[in-house]
Design an enzyme around this catalytic site. Structure first.
Site, PDB file in Angstrom:
ATOM      1  N   GLN A 254      98.544  52.286  10.174  1.00 37.48           N
ATOM      2  CA  GLN A 254      97.310  52.415  10.957  1.00 37.48           C
ATOM      3  C   GLN A 254      96.114  52.774  10.083  1.00 37.48           C
ATOM      4  O   GLN A 254      94.980  52.407  10.384  1.00 37.48           O
ATOM      5  CB  GLN A 254      97.500  53.456  12.069  1.00 37.48           C
ATOM      6  N   HIS A 257      93.681  50.067   9.020  1.00 32.22           N
ATOM      7  CA  HIS A 257      92.691  49.460   9.927  1.00 32.22           C
ATOM      8  C   HIS A 257      91.285  49.544   9.358  1.00 32.22           C
ATOM      9  O   HIS A 257      90.506  48.608   9.451  1.00 32.22           O
ATOM     10  CB  HIS A 257      92.712  50.169  11.285  1.00 32.22           C
ATOM     11  N   GLU A 322      94.566  58.203  19.962  1.00 28.52           N
ATOM     12  CA  GLU A 322      94.819  56.896  20.580  1.00 28.52           C
ATOM     13  C   GLU A 322      96.323  56.568  20.617  1.00 28.52           C
ATOM     14  O   GLU A 322      96.894  56.295  21.661  1.00 28.52           O
ATOM     15  CB  GLU A 322      94.078  55.835  19.744  1.00 28.52           C
ATOM     16  N   HIS A 323      96.968  56.586  19.444  1.00 31.02           N
ATOM     17  CA  HIS A 323      98.406  56.288  19.361  1.00 31.02           C
ATOM     18  C   HIS A 323      99.162  57.555  18.999  1.00 31.02           C
ATOM     19  O   HIS A 323      98.785  58.236  18.037  1.00 31.02           O
ATOM     20  CB  HIS A 323      98.709  55.288  18.242  1.00 31.02           C
ATOM     21  N   ASP A 356     100.628  47.302  18.782  1.00 29.39           N
ATOM     22  CA  ASP A 356      99.443  46.582  18.303  1.00 29.39           C
ATOM     23  C   ASP A 356      99.633  45.076  18.392  1.00 29.39           C
ATOM     24  O   ASP A 356      98.703  44.343  18.709  1.00 29.39           O
ATOM     25  CB  ASP A 356      99.208  46.898  16.812  1.00 29.39           C
ATOM     26  N   HIS A 416      70.832  58.563  60.885  1.00 30.78           N
ATOM     27  CA  HIS A 416      72.298  58.437  60.880  1.00 30.78           C
ATOM     28  C   HIS A 416      72.851  58.915  62.216  1.00 30.78           C
ATOM     29  O   HIS A 416      73.722  58.292  62.826  1.00 30.78           O
ATOM     30  CB  HIS A 416      72.922  59.314  59.785  1.00 30.78           C
TER      31      HIS A 416
HETATM   32  P1  NAD Z   1      84.401  44.159  14.478  1.00 33.74           P
HETATM   33  O1  NAD Z   1      84.528  42.784  15.037  1.00 33.74           O
HETATM   34  O2  NAD Z   1      84.538  45.298  15.406  1.00 33.74           O
HETATM   35  O3  NAD Z   1      82.980  44.298  13.794  1.00 33.74           O
HETATM   36  C1  NAD Z   1      82.487  43.318  12.949  1.00 33.74           C
HETATM   37  C2  NAD Z   1      81.007  43.167  13.231  1.00 33.74           C
HETATM   38  O4  NAD Z   1      80.319  44.361  12.931  1.00 33.74           O
HETATM   39  C3  NAD Z   1      80.390  42.086  12.393  1.00 33.74           C
HETATM   40  O5  NAD Z   1      80.467  40.873  13.092  1.00 33.74           O
HETATM   41  C4  NAD Z   1      78.970  42.583  12.212  1.00 33.74           C
HETATM   42  O6  NAD Z   1      78.101  41.854  13.042  1.00 33.74           O
HETATM   43  C5  NAD Z   1      78.984  44.026  12.655  1.00 33.74           C
HETATM   44  N1  NAD Z   1      78.471  44.882  11.589  1.00 33.74           N
HETATM   45  C6  NAD Z   1      79.069  45.161  10.411  1.00 33.74           C
HETATM   46  N2  NAD Z   1      78.271  45.971   9.676  1.00 33.74           N
HETATM   47  C7  NAD Z   1      77.153  46.177  10.400  1.00 33.74           C
HETATM   48  C8  NAD Z   1      75.950  46.920  10.186  1.00 33.74           C
HETATM   49  N3  NAD Z   1      75.753  47.609   9.070  1.00 33.74           N
HETATM   50  N4  NAD Z   1      75.026  46.947  11.166  1.00 33.74           N
HETATM   51  C9  NAD Z   1      75.225  46.272  12.307  1.00 33.74           C
HETATM   52  N5  NAD Z   1      76.325  45.545  12.574  1.00 33.74           N
HETATM   53  C10 NAD Z   1      77.276  45.504  11.623  1.00 33.74           C
HETATM   54  O7  NAD Z   1      85.465  44.209  13.284  1.00 33.74           O
HETATM   55  P2  NAD Z   1      85.846  45.359  12.259  1.00 33.74           P
HETATM   56  O8  NAD Z   1      84.647  45.882  11.556  1.00 33.74           O
HETATM   57  O9  NAD Z   1      86.945  44.796  11.457  1.00 33.74           O
HETATM   58  O10 NAD Z   1      86.402  46.547  13.140  1.00 33.74           O
HETATM   59  C11 NAD Z   1      87.459  46.418  14.045  1.00 33.74           C
HETATM   60  C12 NAD Z   1      87.699  47.809  14.585  1.00 33.74           C
HETATM   61  O11 NAD Z   1      88.445  47.737  15.776  1.00 33.74           O
HETATM   62  C13 NAD Z   1      88.453  48.722  13.617  1.00 33.74           C
HETATM   63  O12 NAD Z   1      87.724  49.929  13.495  1.00 33.74           O
HETATM   64  C14 NAD Z   1      89.776  48.964  14.340  1.00 33.74           C
HETATM   65  O13 NAD Z   1      90.315  50.217  14.082  1.00 33.74           O
HETATM   66  C15 NAD Z   1      89.305  48.849  15.769  1.00 33.74           C
HETATM   67  N6  NAD Z   1      90.366  48.624  16.760  1.00 33.74           N
HETATM   68  C16 NAD Z   1      90.448  49.507  17.777  1.00 33.74           C
HETATM   69  C17 NAD Z   1      91.399  49.334  18.756  1.00 33.74           C
HETATM   70  C18 NAD Z   1      91.431  50.287  19.919  1.00 33.74           C
HETATM   71  O14 NAD Z   1      92.032  49.956  20.925  1.00 33.74           O
HETATM   72  N7  NAD Z   1      90.828  51.447  19.837  1.00 33.74           N
HETATM   73  C19 NAD Z   1      92.260  48.231  18.717  1.00 33.74           C
HETATM   74  C20 NAD Z   1      92.143  47.329  17.663  1.00 33.74           C
HETATM   75  C21 NAD Z   1      91.186  47.531  16.686  1.00 33.74           C
END
Ligand code: NAD
Length: 434
Positions: A254, A257, A322-323, A356, A416
Protein backbone atom coordinates in the site's frame (compact mmCIF):
# COMPACT_ATOMS: atom_id res chain seq x y z
CA UNK A 1 -9.00 5.76 28.63
CA UNK A 2 -6.26 6.00 26.00
CA UNK A 3 -4.51 2.68 25.37
CA UNK A 4 -0.79 2.66 26.25
CA UNK A 5 1.67 2.37 23.37
CA UNK A 6 5.36 2.47 22.53
CA UNK A 7 6.63 3.51 19.09
CA UNK A 8 9.19 1.17 17.54
CA UNK A 9 9.05 3.44 14.46
CA UNK A 10 7.33 6.81 14.38
CA UNK A 11 6.21 8.92 11.43
CA UNK A 12 8.48 11.85 10.70
CA UNK A 13 6.65 13.80 8.01
CA UNK A 14 9.00 15.84 5.87
CA UNK A 15 8.59 17.57 2.54
CA UNK A 16 7.93 14.97 -0.13
CA UNK A 17 6.79 14.93 -3.72
CA UNK A 18 3.20 14.72 -2.47
CA UNK A 19 1.24 17.95 -2.15
CA UNK A 20 2.50 19.21 1.20
CA UNK A 21 1.56 22.05 3.49
CA UNK A 22 3.59 24.31 1.19
CA UNK A 23 1.20 23.50 -1.70
CA UNK A 24 -2.08 25.35 -1.30
CA UNK A 25 -4.25 22.57 -2.73
CA UNK A 26 -7.61 24.26 -1.89
CA UNK A 27 -6.55 27.52 -3.60
CA UNK A 28 -5.29 25.73 -6.74
CA UNK A 29 -8.49 23.70 -6.93
CA UNK A 30 -10.71 26.76 -6.39
CA UNK A 31 -8.96 28.58 -9.24
CA UNK A 32 -9.45 25.69 -11.67
CA UNK A 33 -13.13 25.27 -10.76
CA UNK A 34 -13.82 29.02 -11.11
CA UNK A 35 -12.15 29.13 -14.53
CA UNK A 36 -14.04 26.08 -15.79
CA UNK A 37 -17.30 27.53 -14.52
CA UNK A 38 -16.55 30.72 -16.45
CA UNK A 39 -14.83 29.49 -19.62
CA UNK A 40 -16.11 25.91 -19.97
CA UNK A 41 -14.30 23.71 -22.49
CA UNK A 42 -11.56 26.28 -23.13
CA UNK A 43 -10.54 26.20 -19.46
CA UNK A 44 -10.77 22.39 -19.36
CA UNK A 45 -8.30 22.25 -22.23
CA UNK A 46 -6.02 24.87 -20.66
CA UNK A 47 -5.69 22.88 -17.42
CA UNK A 48 -5.38 19.52 -19.17
CA UNK A 49 -2.44 20.99 -21.10
CA UNK A 50 -0.96 22.53 -17.97
CA UNK A 51 -1.23 19.57 -15.58
CA UNK A 52 -1.20 16.60 -17.95
CA UNK A 53 0.31 17.97 -21.17
CA UNK A 54 -2.77 16.50 -22.85
CA UNK A 55 -4.75 18.30 -25.54
CA UNK A 56 -6.28 15.86 -28.05
CA UNK A 57 -8.80 16.93 -30.65
CA UNK A 58 -11.55 15.45 -28.49
CA UNK A 59 -11.32 14.33 -24.86
CA UNK A 60 -14.29 12.05 -25.49
CA UNK A 61 -13.61 8.66 -27.08
CA UNK A 62 -15.86 7.65 -29.96
CA UNK A 63 -17.11 4.03 -30.23
CA UNK A 64 -14.50 3.53 -32.98
CA UNK A 65 -11.70 4.88 -30.73
CA UNK A 66 -12.79 2.54 -27.93
CA UNK A 67 -12.73 -0.48 -30.23
CA UNK A 68 -9.22 0.35 -31.48
CA UNK A 69 -7.90 1.03 -27.98
CA UNK A 70 -9.30 -2.26 -26.61
CA UNK A 71 -7.66 -4.12 -29.51
CA UNK A 72 -4.28 -3.05 -28.10
CA UNK A 73 -4.92 -4.71 -24.70
CA UNK A 74 -3.49 -8.23 -24.23
CA UNK A 75 -6.17 -10.94 -24.25
CA UNK A 76 -5.17 -12.18 -20.76
CA UNK A 77 -5.71 -8.68 -19.34
CA UNK A 78 -9.15 -8.47 -20.98
CA UNK A 79 -10.09 -11.90 -19.58
CA UNK A 80 -8.89 -10.85 -16.13
CA UNK A 81 -10.90 -7.62 -16.29
CA UNK A 82 -14.01 -9.66 -17.07
CA UNK A 83 -13.34 -12.12 -14.24
CA UNK A 84 -12.76 -9.36 -11.69
CA UNK A 85 -15.83 -7.47 -12.91
CA UNK A 86 -17.94 -10.59 -12.38
CA UNK A 87 -16.74 -10.70 -8.75
CA UNK A 88 -17.50 -7.00 -8.22
CA UNK A 89 -20.92 -7.36 -9.85
CA UNK A 90 -21.81 -10.41 -7.73
CA UNK A 91 -21.14 -8.54 -4.48
CA UNK A 92 -22.86 -5.36 -5.70
CA UNK A 93 -25.94 -7.36 -6.70
CA UNK A 94 -26.06 -8.90 -3.21
CA UNK A 95 -25.90 -5.38 -1.78
CA UNK A 96 -28.75 -4.26 -4.06
CA UNK A 97 -30.87 -7.17 -2.84
CA UNK A 98 -30.23 -6.13 0.79
CA UNK A 99 -31.89 -2.76 0.11
CA UNK A 100 -35.65 -3.11 0.00
CA UNK A 101 -38.53 -0.80 -0.72
CA UNK A 102 -41.28 -1.16 1.87
CA UNK A 103 -44.69 0.09 2.90
CA UNK A 104 -46.14 -0.08 6.41
CA UNK A 105 -49.68 0.60 7.69
CA UNK A 106 -48.99 2.63 10.84
CA UNK A 107 -52.69 3.16 11.70
CA UNK A 108 -55.87 1.87 10.00
CA UNK A 109 -55.67 3.12 6.41
CA UNK A 110 -52.47 5.14 6.95
CA UNK A 111 -49.76 3.89 4.61
CA UNK A 112 -46.14 5.08 4.82
CA UNK A 113 -43.58 3.83 2.34
CA UNK A 114 -39.98 4.04 1.30
CA UNK A 115 -38.46 3.64 -2.15
CA UNK A 116 -34.85 3.62 -3.38
CA UNK A 117 -34.51 5.48 -6.68
CA UNK A 118 -31.24 5.48 -8.62
CA UNK A 119 -29.51 8.79 -9.30
CA UNK A 120 -30.06 9.91 -12.93
CA UNK A 121 -26.45 10.65 -13.91
CA UNK A 122 -23.08 9.86 -12.37
CA UNK A 123 -19.52 10.86 -13.14
CA UNK A 124 -17.05 8.06 -12.34
CA UNK A 125 -13.51 9.29 -11.73
CA UNK A 126 -10.90 6.61 -12.37
CA UNK A 127 -7.49 7.80 -11.15
CA UNK A 128 -4.43 7.37 -13.23
CA UNK A 129 -1.81 10.00 -12.61
CA UNK A 130 0.77 7.49 -11.43
CA UNK A 131 -0.71 4.02 -12.16
CA UNK A 132 -3.55 2.96 -14.47
CA UNK A 133 -6.03 2.23 -11.66
CA UNK A 134 -8.38 0.26 -13.87
CA UNK A 135 -9.93 -1.50 -10.87
CA UNK A 136 -11.50 1.85 -9.93
CA UNK A 137 -13.52 1.56 -13.15
CA UNK A 138 -15.07 -1.70 -11.94
CA UNK A 139 -15.74 -0.24 -8.51
CA UNK A 140 -17.39 2.99 -9.60
CA UNK A 141 -19.18 2.04 -12.82
CA UNK A 142 -20.42 -1.50 -12.11
CA UNK A 143 -21.76 -0.45 -8.72
CA UNK A 144 -23.63 2.45 -10.34
CA UNK A 145 -25.04 0.23 -13.05
CA UNK A 146 -26.19 -2.40 -10.53
CA UNK A 147 -27.93 0.42 -8.65
CA UNK A 148 -29.74 1.24 -11.91
CA UNK A 149 -28.04 4.55 -12.83
CA UNK A 150 -28.92 5.13 -16.51
CA UNK A 151 -26.14 7.60 -17.41
CA UNK A 152 -22.56 7.03 -16.29
CA UNK A 153 -19.68 9.15 -17.60
CA UNK A 154 -16.18 7.78 -17.00
CA UNK A 155 -13.17 10.12 -16.79
CA UNK A 156 -9.57 8.97 -16.47
CA UNK A 157 -6.31 10.88 -17.07
CA UNK A 158 -3.67 10.06 -19.64
CA UNK A 159 -0.58 8.44 -18.18
CA UNK A 160 2.58 10.21 -19.32
CA UNK A 161 0.81 11.32 -22.47
CA UNK A 162 -0.67 7.91 -23.34
CA UNK A 163 -4.27 6.69 -23.24
CA UNK A 164 -4.50 3.98 -20.54
CA UNK A 165 -5.92 1.27 -22.78
CA UNK A 166 -6.73 -1.33 -20.10
CA UNK A 167 -8.61 1.34 -18.11
CA UNK A 168 -10.63 2.19 -21.22
CA UNK A 169 -11.46 -1.52 -21.62
CA UNK A 170 -12.50 -1.73 -17.96
CA UNK A 171 -14.72 1.37 -18.25
CA UNK A 172 -16.31 0.03 -21.43
CA UNK A 173 -16.94 -3.49 -20.09
CA UNK A 174 -18.26 -2.05 -16.82
CA UNK A 175 -20.92 -0.24 -18.83
CA UNK A 176 -19.80 3.41 -18.94
CA UNK A 177 -22.04 5.30 -21.36
CA UNK A 178 -19.36 7.86 -22.29
CA UNK A 179 -15.59 7.78 -21.75
CA UNK A 180 -13.32 10.85 -21.54
CA UNK A 181 -9.54 10.85 -21.28
CA UNK A 182 -9.35 13.71 -18.85
CA UNK A 183 -7.97 13.83 -15.33
CA UNK A 184 -7.66 15.74 -12.10
CA UNK A 185 -9.63 18.80 -11.06
CA UNK A 186 -10.47 19.66 -14.65
CA UNK A 187 -12.33 16.33 -15.06
CA UNK A 188 -14.19 16.59 -11.75
CA UNK A 189 -15.12 20.24 -12.30
CA UNK A 190 -16.22 19.70 -15.91
CA UNK A 191 -18.53 16.85 -14.88
CA UNK A 192 -19.89 18.85 -11.93
CA UNK A 193 -20.66 22.13 -13.70
CA UNK A 194 -21.07 20.84 -17.27
CA UNK A 195 -19.52 22.27 -20.45
CA UNK A 196 -20.54 22.27 -24.11
CA UNK A 197 -18.97 18.82 -24.58
CA UNK A 198 -19.28 17.25 -21.11
CA UNK A 199 -22.74 16.80 -19.66
CA UNK A 200 -23.33 17.95 -16.11
CA UNK A 201 -23.86 15.02 -13.74
CA UNK A 202 -25.74 14.84 -10.44
CA UNK A 203 -23.13 12.87 -8.53
CA UNK A 204 -19.40 12.14 -8.72
CA UNK A 205 -17.80 8.98 -7.37
CA UNK A 206 -14.29 7.64 -7.31
CA UNK A 207 -10.96 7.94 -5.57
CA UNK A 208 -8.08 10.23 -6.40
CA UNK A 209 -5.14 12.24 -5.17
CA UNK A 210 -5.33 15.27 -2.89
CA UNK A 211 -6.41 17.54 -5.79
CA UNK A 212 -9.22 15.25 -6.88
CA UNK A 213 -10.45 14.76 -3.29
CA UNK A 214 -10.38 18.53 -2.69
CA UNK A 215 -12.29 19.21 -5.93
CA UNK A 216 -15.05 16.84 -4.82
CA UNK A 217 -15.11 18.53 -1.41
CA UNK A 218 -15.46 22.00 -2.90
CA UNK A 219 -18.18 20.94 -5.37
CA UNK A 220 -20.21 18.97 -2.83
CA UNK A 221 -23.66 20.46 -2.52
CA UNK A 222 -23.82 21.45 -6.17
CA UNK A 223 -23.43 17.75 -6.87
CA UNK A 224 -23.47 14.74 -4.58
CA UNK A 225 -20.29 12.82 -3.90
CA UNK A 226 -19.62 9.32 -2.67
CA UNK A 227 -17.06 10.13 0.06
CA UNK A 228 -13.58 11.52 0.59
CA UNK A 229 -11.45 8.76 -0.89
CA UNK A 230 -8.01 10.35 -0.89
CA UNK A 231 -4.51 8.91 -0.61
CA UNK A 232 -4.53 5.28 0.46
CA UNK A 233 -3.85 4.20 4.06
CA UNK A 234 -3.13 0.76 5.50
CA UNK A 235 -2.98 -0.44 9.07
CA UNK A 236 -2.15 -3.98 10.16
CA UNK A 237 -3.01 -5.41 13.59
CA UNK A 238 -0.68 -8.33 14.33
CA UNK A 239 0.06 -10.56 17.28
CA UNK A 240 2.95 -12.98 17.84
CA UNK A 241 1.45 -15.47 15.35
CA UNK A 242 1.98 -13.09 12.41
CA UNK A 243 4.73 -13.63 9.85
CA UNK A 244 6.85 -10.43 9.74
CA UNK A 245 7.70 -11.06 6.08
CA UNK A 246 3.99 -11.11 5.23
CA UNK A 247 3.34 -8.02 7.39
CA UNK A 248 6.14 -6.12 5.64
CA UNK A 249 5.03 -7.26 2.17
CA UNK A 250 1.47 -6.12 2.83
CA UNK A 251 2.50 -2.77 4.36
CA UNK A 252 4.66 -1.94 1.34
CA UNK A 253 1.93 -3.08 -1.06
CA UNK A 254 0.00 0.00 0.00
CA UNK A 255 2.93 2.34 0.62
CA UNK A 256 3.67 2.14 -3.11
CA UNK A 257 0.40 3.98 -3.89
CA UNK A 258 2.07 7.34 -3.32
CA UNK A 259 4.48 9.25 -1.10
CA UNK A 260 1.47 10.43 0.91
CA UNK A 261 0.20 6.90 1.70
CA UNK A 262 0.85 5.95 5.33
CA UNK A 263 1.40 2.33 6.42
CA UNK A 264 1.09 1.42 10.11
CA UNK A 265 1.62 -1.74 12.14
CA UNK A 266 0.06 -2.13 15.58
CA UNK A 267 1.44 -5.24 17.23
CA UNK A 268 1.48 -6.93 20.61
CA UNK A 269 4.81 -8.57 19.78
CA UNK A 270 8.04 -6.57 19.95
CA UNK A 271 9.75 -9.31 17.96
CA UNK A 272 7.18 -9.11 15.12
CA UNK A 273 7.50 -5.32 15.15
CA UNK A 274 11.30 -5.27 14.92
CA UNK A 275 11.44 -8.06 12.35
CA UNK A 276 8.85 -6.24 10.22
CA UNK A 277 11.00 -3.09 10.19
CA UNK A 278 14.00 -5.18 9.09
CA UNK A 279 11.92 -6.99 6.46
CA UNK A 280 10.69 -3.68 5.02
CA UNK A 281 14.28 -2.52 4.64
CA UNK A 282 15.17 -5.76 2.82
CA UNK A 283 12.07 -5.77 0.59
CA UNK A 284 12.58 -2.16 -0.47
CA UNK A 285 15.94 -3.20 -1.98
CA UNK A 286 14.13 -5.22 -4.68
CA UNK A 287 10.74 -3.49 -5.02
CA UNK A 288 10.70 -1.63 -8.32
CA UNK A 289 8.30 0.96 -6.88
CA UNK A 290 10.69 1.60 -3.97
CA UNK A 291 11.25 5.17 -5.14
CA UNK A 292 7.70 5.84 -3.90
CA UNK A 293 7.24 3.20 -1.19
CA UNK A 294 10.49 4.07 0.58
CA UNK A 295 9.40 7.71 0.85
CA UNK A 296 5.97 6.91 2.30
CA UNK A 297 7.31 4.14 4.56
CA UNK A 298 10.27 6.27 5.63
CA UNK A 299 8.26 9.40 6.37
CA UNK A 300 4.83 8.15 7.33
CA UNK A 301 5.33 4.50 8.34
CA UNK A 302 4.78 3.62 11.99
CA UNK A 303 5.25 0.51 14.13
CA UNK A 304 3.42 0.67 17.43
CA UNK A 305 3.76 -1.77 20.32
CA UNK A 306 0.55 -2.36 22.31
CA UNK A 307 0.27 -4.02 25.73
CA UNK A 308 -2.37 -6.53 24.67
CA UNK A 309 -4.67 -7.33 21.76
CA UNK A 310 -7.60 -5.29 23.10
CA UNK A 311 -5.34 -2.23 23.30
CA UNK A 312 -4.09 -2.99 19.78
CA UNK A 313 -7.67 -2.91 18.44
CA UNK A 314 -8.42 0.25 20.43
CA UNK A 315 -5.35 2.00 19.02
CA UNK A 316 -6.25 0.83 15.51
CA UNK A 317 -9.74 2.29 15.98
CA UNK A 318 -8.18 5.66 16.91
CA UNK A 319 -6.35 5.73 13.57
CA UNK A 320 -9.69 5.10 11.75
CA UNK A 321 -7.77 4.01 8.64
CA UNK A 322 -9.06 3.09 5.23
CA UNK A 323 -7.75 -0.52 5.15
CA UNK A 324 -7.26 -2.63 8.27
CA UNK A 325 -5.67 -6.05 7.98
CA UNK A 326 -5.81 -8.41 10.96
CA UNK A 327 -3.05 -11.02 11.33
CA UNK A 328 -3.81 -12.51 14.74
CA UNK A 329 -4.79 -15.87 16.20
CA UNK A 330 -8.50 -14.84 16.17
CA UNK A 331 -8.88 -12.29 13.36
CA UNK A 332 -12.69 -12.26 13.51
CA UNK A 333 -12.46 -10.57 16.93
CA UNK A 334 -11.90 -7.36 14.97
CA UNK A 335 -15.55 -7.45 13.86
CA UNK A 336 -16.67 -6.75 17.42
CA UNK A 337 -13.62 -4.92 18.80
CA UNK A 338 -13.27 -2.38 15.99
CA UNK A 339 -15.65 -0.10 14.14
CA UNK A 340 -13.53 2.60 12.45
CA UNK A 341 -12.29 1.26 9.11
CA UNK A 342 -13.25 1.35 5.46
CA UNK A 343 -12.64 -2.37 4.93
CA UNK A 344 -11.33 -5.22 7.10
CA UNK A 345 -9.12 -8.03 5.82
CA UNK A 346 -9.25 -10.99 8.19
CA UNK A 347 -6.46 -13.55 8.47
CA UNK A 348 -3.39 -14.39 6.40
CA UNK A 349 -5.25 -15.90 3.44
CA UNK A 350 -6.60 -12.56 2.25
CA UNK A 351 -4.92 -9.17 1.90
CA UNK A 352 -5.62 -5.56 1.01
CA UNK A 353 -4.42 -6.19 -2.52
CA UNK A 354 -7.29 -8.69 -3.00
CA UNK A 355 -9.73 -5.93 -2.04
CA UNK A 356 -7.94 -3.40 -4.24
CA UNK A 357 -7.78 -5.56 -7.33
CA UNK A 358 -10.02 -8.59 -7.54
CA UNK A 359 -12.00 -10.15 -4.68
CA UNK A 360 -15.18 -8.18 -5.31
CA UNK A 361 -15.69 -5.80 -2.37
CA UNK A 362 -15.44 -2.12 -3.29
CA UNK A 363 -12.03 -0.47 -3.04
CA UNK A 364 -13.27 3.13 -2.97
CA UNK A 365 -12.94 3.69 0.75
CA UNK A 366 -12.85 6.53 3.31
CA UNK A 367 -9.49 8.10 4.21
CA UNK A 368 -8.20 10.72 6.68
CA UNK A 369 -10.54 9.63 9.49
CA UNK A 370 -13.69 9.69 7.33
CA UNK A 371 -14.39 6.08 8.39
CA UNK A 372 -15.68 7.63 11.64
CA UNK A 373 -18.80 8.72 9.76
CA UNK A 374 -19.02 6.74 6.53
CA UNK A 375 -18.27 3.41 4.94
CA UNK A 376 -16.96 3.04 1.42
CA UNK A 377 -18.63 3.18 -1.97
CA UNK A 378 -21.50 0.74 -2.35
CA UNK A 379 -24.72 0.38 -4.29
CA UNK A 380 -26.64 2.36 -1.65
CA UNK A 381 -24.56 5.50 -2.35
CA UNK A 382 -26.09 5.65 -5.83
CA UNK A 383 -29.66 5.38 -4.55
CA UNK A 384 -31.86 8.14 -3.21
CA UNK A 385 -33.98 6.75 -0.40
CA UNK A 386 -37.29 8.60 -0.59
CA UNK A 387 -40.59 8.26 1.25
CA UNK A 388 -44.28 8.56 0.41
CA UNK A 389 -47.55 8.47 2.29
CA UNK A 390 -51.22 7.84 1.61
CA UNK A 391 -54.21 7.99 3.94
CA UNK A 392 -57.22 5.97 2.81
CA UNK A 393 -59.30 6.20 5.99
CA UNK A 394 -61.39 9.36 6.49
CA UNK A 395 -61.56 9.16 10.26
CA UNK A 396 -57.76 8.69 10.56
CA UNK A 397 -57.19 11.65 8.22
CA UNK A 398 -59.51 13.78 10.36
CA UNK A 399 -57.72 12.73 13.55
CA UNK A 400 -54.34 13.54 11.94
CA UNK A 401 -55.83 16.88 10.85
CA UNK A 402 -56.63 17.78 14.46
CA UNK A 403 -53.15 16.67 15.60
CA UNK A 404 -51.53 18.60 12.74
CA UNK A 405 -53.49 21.75 13.62
CA UNK A 406 -52.30 21.68 17.23
CA UNK A 407 -48.70 20.68 16.31
CA UNK A 408 -48.44 23.44 13.70
CA UNK A 409 -49.88 26.14 15.98
CA UNK A 410 -47.32 25.16 18.65
CA UNK A 411 -44.77 26.27 16.06
CA UNK A 412 -46.85 29.36 15.10
CA UNK A 413 -47.46 27.96 11.58
CA UNK A 414 -51.06 29.04 10.94
CA UNK A 415 -50.98 28.04 7.25
CA UNK A 416 -49.88 24.52 8.08
CA UNK A 417 -52.55 24.32 10.79
CA UNK A 418 -55.30 25.20 8.32
CA UNK A 419 -54.35 22.31 6.00
CA UNK A 420 -54.93 20.03 9.00
CA UNK A 421 -58.12 21.88 10.01
CA UNK A 422 -59.54 21.42 6.50
CA UNK A 423 -59.16 17.62 6.72
CA UNK A 424 -60.60 17.55 10.23
CA UNK A 425 -63.58 19.54 8.96
CA UNK A 426 -64.08 17.38 5.86
CA UNK A 427 -63.56 13.94 7.35
CA UNK A 428 -64.72 14.01 10.99
CA UNK A 429 -68.37 13.70 12.00
CA UNK A 430 -68.02 16.41 14.67
CA UNK A 431 -67.28 19.23 12.26
CA UNK A 432 -64.40 21.52 13.02
CA UNK A 433 -65.54 25.12 13.06
CA UNK A 434 -63.05 27.26 11.21
P1 NAD B 1 -5.23 10.96 -9.98
O1 NAD B 1 -5.96 10.56 -11.22
O2 NAD B 1 -5.99 11.03 -8.72
O3 NAD B 1 -4.61 12.40 -10.21
C1 NAD B 1 -3.92 12.71 -11.38
C2 NAD B 1 -4.30 14.13 -11.77
O4 NAD B 1 -3.88 15.04 -10.78
C3 NAD B 1 -3.64 14.54 -13.05
O5 NAD B 1 -4.49 14.21 -14.12
C4 NAD B 1 -3.47 16.04 -12.86
O6 NAD B 1 -4.43 16.73 -13.62
C5 NAD B 1 -3.71 16.29 -11.40
N1 NAD B 1 -2.57 16.99 -10.81
C6 NAD B 1 -1.34 16.48 -10.59
N2 NAD B 1 -0.54 17.44 -10.06
C7 NAD B 1 -1.29 18.56 -9.97
C8 NAD B 1 -1.04 19.89 -9.50
N3 NAD B 1 0.15 20.24 -9.03
N4 NAD B 1 -2.05 20.78 -9.52
C9 NAD B 1 -3.26 20.42 -9.98
N5 NAD B 1 -3.57 19.20 -10.44
C10 NAD B 1 -2.58 18.28 -10.43
O7 NAD B 1 -3.99 9.96 -9.90
P2 NAD B 1 -2.80 9.83 -8.85
O8 NAD B 1 -2.10 11.13 -8.67
O9 NAD B 1 -2.03 8.67 -9.30
O10 NAD B 1 -3.49 9.50 -7.47
C11 NAD B 1 -4.35 8.42 -7.27
C12 NAD B 1 -4.69 8.44 -5.79
O11 NAD B 1 -5.84 7.67 -5.56
C13 NAD B 1 -3.57 7.90 -4.90
O12 NAD B 1 -3.32 8.85 -3.88
C14 NAD B 1 -4.18 6.63 -4.31
O13 NAD B 1 -3.74 6.36 -3.03
C15 NAD B 1 -5.64 7.04 -4.31
N6 NAD B 1 -6.60 5.93 -4.19
C16 NAD B 1 -7.48 6.00 -3.18
C17 NAD B 1 -8.43 5.01 -3.03
C18 NAD B 1 -9.45 5.14 -1.93
O14 NAD B 1 -10.46 4.46 -2.00
N7 NAD B 1 -9.24 5.96 -0.93
C19 NAD B 1 -8.49 3.95 -3.94
C20 NAD B 1 -7.57 3.92 -4.99
C21 NAD B 1 -6.63 4.92 -5.11
Amino acid sequence: MTAQRTFLKKATPVASSAPSSSTDVPAIVRGVIDDIRRDGDAAVRKYSEKFDKWSPQSFKLSPGDIEKIIARVPQQTLDDIKEVQANVRRFAEAQRKSITDFEVETAPGVFLGQRNNPIDSVGAYVPGGRYPLLASAHMTVITAKVAGVPNVIGCTPPIRGEIPSATVAALHYAGADEIFILGGVQAVAAMAVGTDTIKKVDFIAGPGNAFVAEAKRQLFGEIGIDLFAGPTEVLIVADETADPFMVATDLLSQAEHGPDSPAVLITTSEEVGKKTIDACTELLKTLCTADIASVSWGNLGEVVLANNIDDAFAIADEYAYEHVQVLTASPRDALTKMSHYGALFLGPMTCVSYGDKCIGTNHVLPTRGASRYTGGLWVGKYLRTVTYQEVRNAEESGKLGRLCGRAARAELFEGHARSGDLRAHNYLADKFDW
